[in-house]
Design a protein around this motif. Structure first.
Motif, PDB file in Angstrom:
ATOM      1  N   ASN A  33       0.842  -1.197   0.000  1.00 37.34           N
ATOM      2  CA  ASN A  33       0.000   0.000   0.000  1.00 37.34           C
ATOM      3  C   ASN A  33       0.880   1.250   0.000  1.00 37.34           C
ATOM      4  OD1 ASN A  33      -2.390   1.503   0.268  1.00 37.34           O
ATOM      5  ND2 ASN A  33      -2.107   1.649   2.480  1.00 37.34           N
ATOM      6  N   PRO A  34       0.907   2.020  -1.095  1.00 39.74           N
ATOM      7  CA  PRO A  34       1.823   3.170  -1.170  1.00 39.74           C
ATOM      8  C   PRO A  34       1.546   4.198  -0.077  1.00 39.74           C
ATOM      9  CG  PRO A  34       0.773   2.753  -3.300  1.00 39.74           C
ATOM     10  CD  PRO A  34       0.073   1.895  -2.295  1.00 39.74           C
ATOM     11  N   ASP A  35       2.615   4.865   0.413  1.00 38.26           N
ATOM     12  CA  ASP A  35       2.435   5.952   1.380  1.00 38.26           C
ATOM     13  C   ASP A  35       2.011   7.204   0.625  1.00 38.26           C
ATOM     14  OD1 ASP A  35       3.271   4.507   3.645  1.00 38.26           O
ATOM     15  OD2 ASP A  35       5.373   4.801   3.101  1.00 38.26           O
ATOM     16  N   SER A  36       1.197   8.038   1.272  1.00 30.79           N
ATOM     17  CA  SER A  36       0.843   9.316   0.646  1.00 30.79           C
ATOM     18  C   SER A  36       2.080  10.205   0.628  1.00 30.79           C
ATOM     19  CB  SER A  36      -0.265   9.995   1.452  1.00 30.79           C
ATOM     20  OG  SER A  36       0.265  10.439   2.682  1.00 30.79           O
ATOM     21  N   SER A  37       2.053  11.258  -0.203  1.00 33.48           N
ATOM     22  CA  SER A  37       3.231  12.116  -0.274  1.00 33.48           C
ATOM     23  C   SER A  37       3.449  12.821   1.063  1.00 33.48           C
ATOM     24  CB  SER A  37       3.110  13.116  -1.424  1.00 33.48           C
ATOM     25  OG  SER A  37       1.876  13.765  -1.352  1.00 33.48           O
ATOM     26  N   MET A  38       2.347  13.088   1.796  1.00 34.68           N
ATOM     27  CA  MET A  38       2.457  13.717   3.120  1.00 34.68           C
ATOM     28  C   MET A  38       3.175  12.772   4.095  1.00 34.68           C
ATOM     29  SD  MET A  38       1.768  16.269   4.998  1.00 34.68           S
ATOM     30  CE  MET A  38       0.395  17.255   5.475  1.00 34.68           C
ATOM     31  N   THR A  40       5.186  10.310   3.363  1.00 35.08           N
ATOM     32  CA  THR A  40       6.578  10.180   2.928  1.00 35.08           C
ATOM     33  C   THR A  40       7.390  11.386   3.391  1.00 35.08           C
ATOM     34  OG1 THR A  40       5.845   8.969   0.988  1.00 35.08           O
ATOM     35  CG2 THR A  40       8.061   9.896   0.888  1.00 35.08           C
ATOM     36  N   TRP A  41       6.820  12.581   3.250  1.00 36.46           N
ATOM     37  CA  TRP A  41       7.539  13.806   3.650  1.00 36.46           C
ATOM     38  C   TRP A  41       7.807  13.780   5.158  1.00 36.46           C
ATOM     39  CZ3 TRP A  41       6.840  17.823   7.063  1.00 36.46           C
ATOM     40  CH2 TRP A  41       7.739  18.892   6.936  1.00 36.46           C
ATOM     41  N   ILE A  42       6.785  13.433   5.937  1.00 34.87           N
ATOM     42  CA  ILE A  42       6.946  13.435   7.400  1.00 34.87           C
ATOM     43  C   ILE A  42       8.031  12.430   7.805  1.00 34.87           C
ATOM     44  CG2 ILE A  42       5.835  12.817   9.601  1.00 34.87           C
ATOM     45  CD1 ILE A  42       3.196  13.923   8.422  1.00 34.87           C
ATOM     46  N   LEU A  43       7.951  11.210   7.267  1.00 40.31           N
ATOM     47  CA  LEU A  43       8.907  10.171   7.659  1.00 40.31           C
ATOM     48  C   LEU A  43      10.319  10.541   7.213  1.00 40.31           C
ATOM     49  CD1 LEU A  43       6.866   6.940   6.847  1.00 40.31           C
ATOM     50  CD2 LEU A  43       7.213   8.036   9.064  1.00 40.31           C
ATOM     51  N   HIS A  44      10.455  10.993   5.967  1.00 39.89           N
ATOM     52  CA  HIS A  44      11.797  11.256   5.443  1.00 39.89           C
ATOM     53  C   HIS A  44      12.435  12.460   6.125  1.00 39.89           C
ATOM     54  CE1 HIS A  44      14.911  10.149   2.698  1.00 39.89           C
ATOM     55  NE2 HIS A  44      15.094  11.425   2.384  1.00 39.89           N
ATOM     56  N   THR A  45      11.636  13.505   6.369  1.00 40.18           N
ATOM     57  CA  THR A  45      12.189  14.699   7.012  1.00 40.18           C
ATOM     58  C   THR A  45      12.571  14.388   8.458  1.00 40.18           C
ATOM     59  OG1 THR A  45      10.723  15.989   5.615  1.00 40.18           O
ATOM     60  CG2 THR A  45      11.766  17.159   7.425  1.00 40.18           C
ATOM     61  N   THR A  46      11.742  13.607   9.148  1.00 41.40           N
ATOM     62  CA  THR A  46      12.069  13.199  10.517  1.00 41.40           C
ATOM     63  C   THR A  46      13.393  12.446  10.522  1.00 41.40           C
ATOM     64  OG1 THR A  46       9.717  12.956  11.017  1.00 41.40           O
ATOM     65  CG2 THR A  46      11.247  11.888  12.537  1.00 41.40           C
ATOM     66  N   MET A  47      13.553  11.531   9.574  1.00 41.31           N
ATOM     67  CA  MET A  47      14.778  10.724   9.487  1.00 41.31           C
ATOM     68  C   MET A  47      15.981  11.616   9.191  1.00 41.31           C
ATOM     69  SD  MET A  47      17.007   9.193   7.223  1.00 41.31           S
ATOM     70  CE  MET A  47      16.442   8.661   5.624  1.00 41.31           C
ATOM     71  N   GLN A  48      15.853  12.506   8.207  1.00 41.12           N
ATOM     72  CA  GLN A  48      16.985  13.363   7.821  1.00 41.12           C
ATOM     73  C   GLN A  48      17.439  14.245   8.977  1.00 41.12           C
ATOM     74  OE1 GLN A  48      15.136  15.154   4.371  1.00 41.12           O
ATOM     75  NE2 GLN A  48      16.888  14.573   3.118  1.00 41.12           N
ATOM     76  N   ARG A  49      16.486  14.871   9.678  1.00 44.11           N
ATOM     77  CA  ARG A  49      16.832  15.761  10.786  1.00 44.11           C
ATOM     78  C   ARG A  49      17.449  14.967  11.932  1.00 44.11           C
ATOM     79  NH1 ARG A  49      18.736  19.359  10.485  1.00 44.11           N
ATOM     80  NH2 ARG A  49      18.234  20.058  12.581  1.00 44.11           N
ATOM     81  N   SER A  50      16.914  13.788  12.196  1.00 46.39           N
ATOM     82  CA  SER A  50      17.427  12.955  13.280  1.00 46.39           C
ATOM     83  C   SER A  50      18.881  12.552  13.000  1.00 46.39           C
ATOM     84  CB  SER A  50      16.543  11.709  13.429  1.00 46.39           C
ATOM     85  OG  SER A  50      17.041  10.876  14.438  1.00 46.39           O
ATOM     86  N   VAL A  51      19.140  12.153  11.763  1.00 52.26           N
ATOM     87  CA  VAL A  51      20.500  11.735  11.385  1.00 52.26           C
ATOM     88  C   VAL A  51      21.450  12.937  11.468  1.00 52.26           C
ATOM     89  CG1 VAL A  51      21.953  10.913   9.480  1.00 52.26           C
ATOM     90  CG2 VAL A  51      19.740   9.826   9.916  1.00 52.26           C
ATOM     91  N   ALA A  52      21.002  14.094  10.953  1.00 50.38           N
ATOM     92  CA  ALA A  52      21.873  15.277  10.938  1.00 50.38           C
ATOM     93  C   ALA A  52      22.275  15.661  12.364  1.00 50.38           C
ATOM     94  CB  ALA A  52      21.158  16.440  10.252  1.00 50.38           C
ATOM     95  N   VAL A  53      21.307  15.671  13.276  1.00 46.24           N
ATOM     96  CA  VAL A  53      21.593  16.082  14.651  1.00 46.24           C
ATOM     97  C   VAL A  53      22.486  15.061  15.353  1.00 46.24           C
ATOM     98  CG1 VAL A  53      20.522  16.400  16.918  1.00 46.24           C
ATOM     99  CG2 VAL A  53      19.511  17.479  14.901  1.00 46.24           C
ATOM    100  N   ARG A  54      22.163  13.770  15.171  1.00 50.02           N
ATOM    101  CA  ARG A  54      22.892  12.740  15.903  1.00 50.02           C
ATOM    102  C   ARG A  54      24.293  12.470  15.371  1.00 50.02           C
ATOM    103  NH1 ARG A  54      18.089  12.582  17.089  1.00 50.02           N
ATOM    104  NH2 ARG A  54      17.391  11.895  19.109  1.00 50.02           N
ATOM    105  N   SER A  55      24.565  12.838  14.113  1.00 50.13           N
ATOM    106  CA  SER A  55      25.901  12.552  13.577  1.00 50.13           C
ATOM    107  C   SER A  55      26.800  13.785  13.605  1.00 50.13           C
ATOM    108  CB  SER A  55      25.793  12.011  12.143  1.00 50.13           C
ATOM    109  OG  SER A  55      25.095  12.916  11.324  1.00 50.13           O
TER     110      SER A  55
END
Ligand code: HEC
Length: 176
Positions: A33-38, A40-55
């Motif tokens: 079941n494809p994710d909506s673009s919303m 996808t944006w929430i998950l990917h942005t959460t991941m990107q910010r989390s990685v940036a801060v933690r690394s």
């Protein structure tokens, strides 16, 4: 008092609604079941910010040697290519069925610093198929993988094959 009672009621309605939504099974967890673009944006942005801060405190080596890139290629073939694919290689059946999909690292590697890549490979990404390799591999090995992933955006299928041939010739084929 009236205001407090109103607030308490509102919180109760929201929590009860949330619990009801969970228990009703309305959310479709199917990976087909494809994710909506919303979403996808929430998950990917959460991941990107989390990685940036933690690394941000990780200090990456200034440069990598050829030997590190070759060593990283052996790890990559064994542990990453099935999900992410590789130059000239398709994803495995398991990799094709993942959602979120494991992106082609030749395309996305340049979005990340070496410290970001190290953090992702070491810690994995919760609630996706991306495993943590830190519990099973030392930092030196993880940096070798970063060294190899860094080369992927400019690597042809032939060059990828040559790394594989060299690894096999040196007896570095291993199972994980
Ligand atoms: C079992 C499947 C699987 C394996 C094996 C795997 N990955 Fe992943 N990887 C994923 C998935 C799924 C994502 C997407 C996560 C997301 O969307 O947040 C991901 C994301 C990533 C990302 C972030 C990419 C981006 O821009 O979103 C990097 C970097 C990465 N993986 C590197 C690796 C490396 C290097 C290896 C091998 C050491 C590896 N992965 C092994 C499934 C896998």
């Amino acid at each position: 008092m009236k205001l407090l009672a109103g607030l308490a009621l509102a919180v109760f309605v929201v929590v009860a609604g949330g619990v009801a939504a969970i228990l009703s099974g309305a959310f479709n967890v199917a990976a087909t079941n494809p994710d909506s673009s919303m979403t996808t944006w929430i998950l990917h942005t959460t991941m990107q910010r989390s990685v940036a801060v933690r690394s941000s405190a990780i200090v990456a080596p200034e440069s990598f040697t050829e030997a590190q890139v070759q060593a990283g290629s052996n790890e990559f073939r064994a542990m990453c290519a099935g999900c992410h694919g590789a130059p000239g290689r398709m994803r495995s059946a398991a990799g094709k069925g993942l959602r979120p999909r494991a992106p082609d690292l030749a395309v996305v590697a340049n979005n990340w610093t070496n410290a970001n890549l190290f953090w992702i490979i070491k810690n994995g990404i919760k609630m996706t198929g991306m495993p943590a390799f830190g519990p099973t591999h030392d930092d030196q090995t993880l940096w070798n993988i970063v060294a190899f992933v860094r080369q992927l955006p400019n690597m042809t299928a032939d060059q990828y094959q040559r790394f594989a041939d060299e690894g096999r010739a040196a007896g570095n084929e291993h199972e994980h």
